[in-house]
Design a protein around this motif. Structure first.
Motif, mmCIF file in Angstrom:
data_model
loop_
_atom_site.group_PDB
_atom_site.id
_atom_site.type_symbol
_atom_site.label_atom_id
_atom_site.label_comp_id
_atom_site.label_asym_id
_atom_site.label_seq_id
_atom_site.Cartn_x
_atom_site.Cartn_y
_atom_site.Cartn_z
ATOM 1 N N ILE A 2 0.857 -1.185 0.000
ATOM 2 C CA ILE A 2 0.000 0.000 0.000
ATOM 3 C C ILE A 2 0.896 1.238 0.000
ATOM 4 O O ILE A 2 1.874 1.311 0.744
ATOM 5 C CB ILE A 2 -0.985 0.018 1.184
ATOM 6 N N THR A 3 0.569 2.178 -0.882
ATOM 7 C CA THR A 3 1.261 3.461 -0.954
ATOM 8 C C THR A 3 0.197 4.535 -0.812
ATOM 9 O O THR A 3 -0.642 4.703 -1.691
ATOM 10 C CB THR A 3 2.001 3.614 -2.300
ATOM 11 N N ASP A 4 0.224 5.243 0.296
ATOM 12 C CA ASP A 4 -0.829 6.212 0.619
ATOM 13 C C ASP A 4 -0.325 7.629 0.381
ATOM 14 O O ASP A 4 0.569 8.109 1.071
ATOM 15 C CB ASP A 4 -1.249 6.033 2.075
ATOM 16 N N SER A 5 -0.895 8.295 -0.608
ATOM 17 C CA SER A 5 -0.532 9.696 -0.885
ATOM 18 C C SER A 5 -1.751 10.603 -0.755
ATOM 19 O O SER A 5 -1.818 11.650 -1.392
ATOM 20 C CB SER A 5 0.070 9.811 -2.283
ATOM 21 N N ARG A 6 -2.729 10.181 0.076
ATOM 22 C CA ARG A 6 -3.925 11.002 0.278
ATOM 23 C C ARG A 6 -3.579 12.247 1.099
ATOM 24 O O ARG A 6 -2.670 12.232 1.922
ATOM 25 C CB ARG A 6 -5.023 10.201 0.994
ATOM 26 N N ALA A 46 -4.614 6.195 -2.725
ATOM 27 C CA ALA A 46 -3.912 5.096 -2.078
ATOM 28 C C ALA A 46 -3.823 3.964 -3.094
ATOM 29 O O ALA A 46 -4.850 3.474 -3.570
ATOM 30 C CB ALA A 46 -4.643 4.642 -0.829
ATOM 31 N N ALA A 47 -2.610 3.592 -3.457
ATOM 32 C CA ALA A 47 -2.399 2.504 -4.422
ATOM 33 C C ALA A 47 -2.150 1.223 -3.638
ATOM 34 O O ALA A 47 -1.338 1.194 -2.711
ATOM 35 C CB ALA A 47 -1.214 2.819 -5.320
ATOM 36 N N TYR A 73 -7.219 3.723 -5.029
ATOM 37 C CA TYR A 73 -8.374 4.232 -4.289
ATOM 38 C C TYR A 73 -8.304 5.746 -4.215
ATOM 39 O O TYR A 73 -7.337 6.317 -3.707
ATOM 40 C CB TYR A 73 -8.371 3.643 -2.869
ATOM 41 N N LYS A 74 -9.356 6.410 -4.755
ATOM 42 C CA LYS A 74 -9.428 7.871 -4.731
ATOM 43 C C LYS A 74 -10.640 8.364 -3.940
ATOM 44 O O LYS A 74 -10.904 9.548 -3.898
ATOM 45 C CB LYS A 74 -9.503 8.415 -6.153
ATOM 46 N N GLY A 75 -11.400 7.447 -3.370
ATOM 47 C CA GLY A 75 -12.607 7.827 -2.641
ATOM 48 C C GLY A 75 -13.793 8.056 -3.551
ATOM 49 O O GLY A 75 -14.759 8.697 -3.167
ATOM 50 N N ASP A 76 -13.751 7.505 -4.761
ATOM 51 C CA ASP A 76 -14.819 7.663 -5.744
ATOM 52 C C ASP A 76 -15.341 6.281 -6.118
ATOM 53 O O ASP A 76 -14.638 5.500 -6.746
ATOM 54 C CB ASP A 76 -14.288 8.382 -6.989
ATOM 55 N N ARG A 77 -16.549 5.984 -5.730
ATOM 56 C CA ARG A 77 -17.137 4.660 -5.960
ATOM 57 C C ARG A 77 -17.109 4.256 -7.432
ATOM 58 O O ARG A 77 -17.067 3.083 -7.764
ATOM 59 C CB ARG A 77 -18.563 4.634 -5.419
#
Length: 141
Positions: free
Chosen positions: A56-60, A73-74, A92-96
């Motif tokens: 997991i790579t979190d750049s949020r 988050a990749a 993951y961008k928070g967009d369903r």
């Protein structure tokens, strides 16, 4: 003229009441929390798949910060059944509408959807990889 308008309104109401819904209700899929580097079983329409969050790579954008972009988050999952396994990458961008990835395992096509990535980044501390939990659902296509 009044009778014609009244008749038209009654006719429209009758036609609207007569319409049938052709769409069958879909069963609500329950998200399963997948911790970092811990094999988790996820039910997928009659078959159980094993899911392992590999990377997991979190750049949020952290809480209490104003950012130009939200970030993402990749994640890399390893999904397996009784005989095969495959790596699935999701951003993951928070967009369903975009937080999913299709994949094929043992000749069957599945859709892996991410609904939440926790913990959310904060400015005061960076979460450890071991702290991450990702909510996923898997459905057959």
């Amino acid at each position: 003229m009044k009778k014609t308008i009244l008749f038209a309104l009654i006719w429209v109401a009758a036609v609207a009441c007569d319409q049938k819904q052709d769409a069958t209700p879909q069963a609500e899929l329950k998200a399963t929390s997948v911790p970092y580097r811990q094999m988790t079983t996820v039910a997928a329409a009659g078959s159980d798949l094993k899911v392992d969050l590999q990377e997991i790579t979190d750049s949020r954008c952290p809480k209490n910060v104003v950012c130009i972009q939200m970030g993402s988050a990749a994640m890399k999952f390893n999904v397996s059944d009784a005989s095969n396994k495959v790596d699935v990458n999701v951003i993951y961008k928070g967009d369903r509408k975009t937080d999913y990835q299709t994949f094929t395992l043992s000749g069957q096509t599945y859709l892996l959807r991410v609904s939440e990535v926790l913990p959310y980044p904060e400015t005061t501390q960076s979460p450890k990889l071991e702290d991450y939990k990702v909510d996923v659902t898997i459905e057959k296509k």
